[in-house]
Scaffold this motif. Structure first.
Motif, PDB file in Angstrom:
ATOM      1  N   PRO A  78       0.783  -1.243   0.000  1.00  0.00           N
ATOM      2  CA  PRO A  78       0.000   0.000   0.000  1.00  0.00           C
ATOM      3  C   PRO A  78       0.820   1.300   0.000  1.00  0.00           C
ATOM      4  N   ASP A  84      13.925   3.796  -7.736  1.00  0.00           N
ATOM      5  CA  ASP A  84      15.106   3.499  -6.915  1.00  0.00           C
ATOM      6  C   ASP A  84      14.747   2.469  -5.845  1.00  0.00           C
ATOM      7  N   MET A  85      13.479   2.485  -5.400  1.00  0.00           N
ATOM      8  CA  MET A  85      13.017   1.506  -4.419  1.00  0.00           C
ATOM      9  C   MET A  85      12.833   0.142  -5.103  1.00  0.00           C
ATOM     10  N   ASN A 108       0.556   6.156  -7.564  1.00  0.00           N
ATOM     11  CA  ASN A 108       1.765   6.672  -8.236  1.00  0.00           C
ATOM     12  C   ASN A 108       2.914   5.672  -8.183  1.00  0.00           C
ATOM     13  N   SER A 161      -2.837   4.733  -9.753  1.00  0.00           N
ATOM     14  CA  SER A 161      -2.103   5.419 -10.831  1.00  0.00           C
ATOM     15  C   SER A 161      -0.664   4.923 -10.898  1.00  0.00           C
ATOM     16  N   PHE A 162      -0.089   5.066 -12.090  1.00  0.00           N
ATOM     17  CA  PHE A 162       1.301   4.675 -12.341  1.00  0.00           C
ATOM     18  C   PHE A 162       2.014   5.858 -12.970  1.00  0.00           C
ATOM     19  N   ALA A 163       3.331   5.936 -12.774  1.00  0.00           N
ATOM     20  CA  ALA A 163       4.112   6.954 -13.480  1.00  0.00           C
ATOM     21  C   ALA A 163       4.184   6.553 -14.957  1.00  0.00           C
ATOM     22  N   ASP A 164       4.172   7.563 -15.841  1.00  0.00           N
ATOM     23  CA  ASP A 164       4.044   7.316 -17.283  1.00  0.00           C
ATOM     24  C   ASP A 164       5.137   6.429 -17.877  1.00  0.00           C
ATOM     25  N   ILE A 165       6.409   6.716 -17.567  1.00  0.00           N
ATOM     26  CA  ILE A 165       7.489   5.969 -18.234  1.00  0.00           C
ATOM     27  C   ILE A 165       7.471   4.514 -17.771  1.00  0.00           C
ATOM     28  N   ILE A 199       2.540   4.558  -0.906  1.00  0.00           N
ATOM     29  CA  ILE A 199       2.352   5.444  -2.068  1.00  0.00           C
ATOM     30  C   ILE A 199       3.711   5.883  -2.606  1.00  0.00           C
ATOM     31  N   ASN A 200       3.721   6.326  -3.854  1.00  0.00           N
ATOM     32  CA  ASN A 200       4.940   6.848  -4.502  1.00  0.00           C
ATOM     33  C   ASN A 200       6.118   5.870  -4.441  1.00  0.00           C
ATOM     34  N   CYS A 249       7.204   5.815  -9.873  1.00  0.00           N
ATOM     35  CA  CYS A 249       7.655   7.175 -10.205  1.00  0.00           C
ATOM     36  C   CYS A 249       9.190   7.228 -10.185  1.00  0.00           C
ATOM     37  N   GLY A 250       9.724   8.238 -10.859  1.00  0.00           N
ATOM     38  CA  GLY A 250      11.177   8.414 -10.860  1.00  0.00           C
ATOM     39  C   GLY A 250      11.785   8.134 -12.207  1.00  0.00           C
ATOM     40  N   SER A 251      12.828   7.345 -12.218  1.00  0.00           N
ATOM     41  CA  SER A 251      13.685   7.238 -13.395  1.00  0.00           C
ATOM     42  C   SER A 251      13.065   6.374 -14.486  1.00  0.00           C
ATOM     43  N   ASP A 258       9.064   4.423  -5.750  1.00  0.00           N
ATOM     44  CA  ASP A 258       9.853   4.951  -6.865  1.00  0.00           C
ATOM     45  C   ASP A 258      10.746   3.863  -7.443  1.00  0.00           C
TER      46      ASP A 258
END
Lengths: 201, 470
Positions: free
Chosen positions: A15, A22-23, A76, A102-106, A17-18, A79-81, A20
């Motif tokens: 659960p 790097d994680m 999200n 939601s997901f980060a676009d890349i 959020i965000n 997110c990140g790289s 990333d």
């Protein structure tokens, strides 16, 4: 690319959020020239302590979730790289589907290129599936890409939307470079036009 | 009369090669930057399928993520890093791609060298296997960070498959106060809209405070658009942009230059164009910013205190905040100015250009780095380093006790020898404060170059305005 049509598997709750990239996979594990073998570094800091021992409290280290192939994730996710090592690590570890609000676009694009289905659902549906996923190995859910339906542990059904192009590629395991190369005529015509109007480009 | 369109609409439409009924588009890519970390598997894919690089003349490669920033005459000690860099050398040789190798004066961070060489141009599309490709939006160039499969797709076809993003505009009105920079502005925007605030959007930055920025300041802003989740950032080109590009090695020359500038002048959003999302900030309200947590959205003015999780009503956000504070080793309520640092890093594709170094040197001039702080300055390219040395900035830094290094991504991402030790706390001009980003267990506070230099001098996060610097 590996096809994805229907999957019945244990869903693990994550659960946070965000989450990333790097994680998902720290940068020090990106020093490879291969796509394979990255699963051992997935969620490295969350999965292992400083001595390299498994952290008992991390969801994918718990017996009930060892065979999870689905993640129900916080908002999200990814997110990140732009590192595709993130979906490579997930896929190598055995994760085939991630459900979130939601997901980060890349990250979203990268995952589909590697046979991983990402499903966006309204927060209330994610909350219900998260609750179901908390039940350990009883949290088996079924994802049917063709029908665009998820069946939860209590037979609750959740419908989802997906880009038709991505769906087709995933259902058939299509290599989109091959598809684009069939449009060589159009690409060439575009370049000729560009040369005439914007020679500096 | 034509429908009013945004700058993004214009560049998008002028690059459409094909559009399917379902809205999936094939977009032509004018420029492709390649680096050693995200390209080896793409070149391997080309080899396996016996494909070639379609337009090597539109492709430029550089090693930046892995390179050591100390003496390079001894080569690269780390075997994995060395193999990755050797693979880039070999791939560029085999596929005919131009490469700036580690010993080339033009070598540097890909997002610094693209503009520096005039490879980045207004109205073009650019991609790179790196999320900070957004940087090039500062020139009115539609620039996307992509993954390795897409790198392979662009190498093979010079196109990418995409659906159109939403249009978002962030307007910053008025003037920035003294001591407030482009970095503070973009951090304040991310604090306002959140790290997913731009998801699914291309963000155009507009308004008096944006127009007033130098081209390098605009690069800093667009660079961090990705930290707000956006696909790309854009700023309409103007006279400053043209002045910056004129005479660069890869910029158009002679009569082509005149024609290109005439074309670039038309690259702006029409007056009546509508945006899906509009945000407005007042530049005059922005105070120097610093992050306290582990996401770029965890940001506050330096005059504030570490926030209390109990003030957060959303349970998931509260949990994230508690985790961040534990990771960062911070107590709620502590004034940000009382946070003691161990390290300072000036560098990265966000803030390693000549103006960044000048701003930091102005703060450092005649002062000394605090005894307990180790501070490093890493120029963004060999040419930035050379320019700084011609201006004597290296001497200012060295006399003040900063370490002056060779160009590269350095401590931004912890995959070369420059990294934080577990528990170490750094004031950094880079772009991400994620857990472990600058090294496992490392703690990052993001801020501007002037604020970073001020923190190194005082040994604590500091309001640069208190040092009387403008």
């Amino acid at each position: 690319m590996q096809k994805f049509d229907k999957l019945t598997a244990v869903a693990a709750p994550l659960p946070t959020i965000n989450v990333d990239t790097d994680m998902i996979i720290p940068a020090r594990f990106l020093k490879t020239i291969k796509r394979t073998g990255l699963g051992k570094s997935l969620f490295y800091t969350l999965r292992f302590d400083e001595k390299g021992n498994e952290r008992e409290d991390f969801v994918l280290n718990k017996t009930a979730y060892k065979n999870a192939e689905i993640l129900v994730a916080g908002d999200n996710f990814g997110c990140g790289s732009s590192r595709e090592h993130a979906p490579w690590a997930l896929e190598d570890f055995g994760i085939r589907c991630i459900i979130s609000s939601s997901f980060a676009d890349i990250f979203y694009n990268n995952s589909f290129k590697n046979g991983i289905l990402l499903i966006k659902l309204p927060q209330e549906d994610v909350d219900k599936l998260m609750e179901g996923a908390e039940r350990g190995s009883n949290s088996t859910i079924t994802v049917d890409l063709d029908a665009q339906k998820i069946t939860g542990p209590d037979d609750g059904v959740f419908e989802f939307d997906i880009d038709p192009y991505k769906k087709n590629c995933l259902l058939n395991g299509l290599d989109d470079i091959g598809l684009t190369m069939q449009k060589e005529g159009k690409i060439h015509a575009f370049e000729e036009r560009l040369k005439a109007t914007q020679p500096w480009a | 009369m034509n429908r009013p369109t945004t700058l993004y609409d214009k560049i998008w439409e002028s690059h459409l090669v094909d559009e399917r009924d379902d809205g999936t588009c094939l977009l032509y890519i004018d420029r492709h930057l390649v680096h050693e970390v995200t390209s080896p598997q793409a070149f391997e894919g080309l080899r396996n399928t016996k494909r070639s690089v379609r337009r090597p003349d539109l492709t430029l490669a550089v090693a930046d993520h892995n390179v050591p920033t100390s003496d390079r005459s001894i080569g690269i000690e780390d075997e994995e890093s060395r193999i990755q860099i050797e693979a880039l050398d070999q791939n560029c040789a085999d596929f005919g791609v131009e490469l700036y190798d580690m010993n080339d004066i033009r070598q540097g961070i890909c997002h610094v060298i693209g503009p520096e060489q005039g490879f980045t141009l207004p109205g073009t599309t650019m991609v790179c296997g790196d999320s900070h490709t957004a940087t090039h939006g500062a020139f009115g160039c539609l620039a996307f960070g992509i993954g390795t499969s897409e790198v392979e797709h662009v190498l093979a076809t010079q196109t990418m498959i995409q659906t159109k993003a939403k249009n978002m505009r962030v307007t910053v009105d008025g003037e920035l106060p003294i001591g407030v920079t482009a970095k503070d502005m973009i951090l304040a925007i991310i604090g306002e809209i959140g790290t997913a605030g731009g998801t699914g959007c291309v963000v155009e930055f507009a308004g008096e405070a944006v127009r007033a920025l130098s081209v390098e300041g605009r690069m800093t802003m667009c660079n961090m658009t990705i930290e707000a989740g956006a696909r790309a950032g854009l700023i309409a080109p103007d006279e400053k942009t043209f002045e910056y590009l004129k005479g660069r090695p890869k910029s158009p020359k002679g009569s082509t230059w005149e024609a290109s500038v005439e074309c670039w002048k038309t690259l702006k959003t029409d007056n009546d164009a509508s945006f899906d999302i509009e945000i407005t900030l007042q530049g005059g309200d922005i105070i120097p910013q610093v992050t306290w947590g582990t996401s770029p959205e965890d940001v506050l003015p330096i005059t504030e205190r570490v926030p209390h999780p109990t003030d957060e009503t959303d349970p998931n956000r509260r949990k994230k905040m508690e985790r961040s504070l534990e990771y960062m080793g911070l107590e709620p309520g502590l004034p940000l100015k009382e946070i003691k640092i161990d390290r300072m890093f000036i560098g990265s594709c966000t803030n390693s250009r000549i103006e960044d170094l000048r701003a930091a040197a102005q703060v450092a001039d005649g002062r000394k780095v605090a005894d307990h702080v180790s501070a490093m300055v890493v120029p963004g390219s060999g040419l930035v380093k050379e320019q700084a040395e011609q201006e004597g900035l290296d001497k200012v830094f060295i006399e003040a006790g900063f370490d002056w290094r060779e160009p590269g991504c350095s401590m931004c991402l912890g995959m070369n020898p420059d990294k934080l030790a577990p528990g170490e706390r750094s004031a950094s001009t880079s772009n991400r404060n994620f857990e472990g980003r600058q090294g496992p267990g490392g703690r990052t506070h993001l801020l501007s170059p002037a604020m970073a230099a001020a923190a190194a001098i005082k040994g604590y996060l500091t309001d640069v305005r208190d040092l009387g610097v403008d």
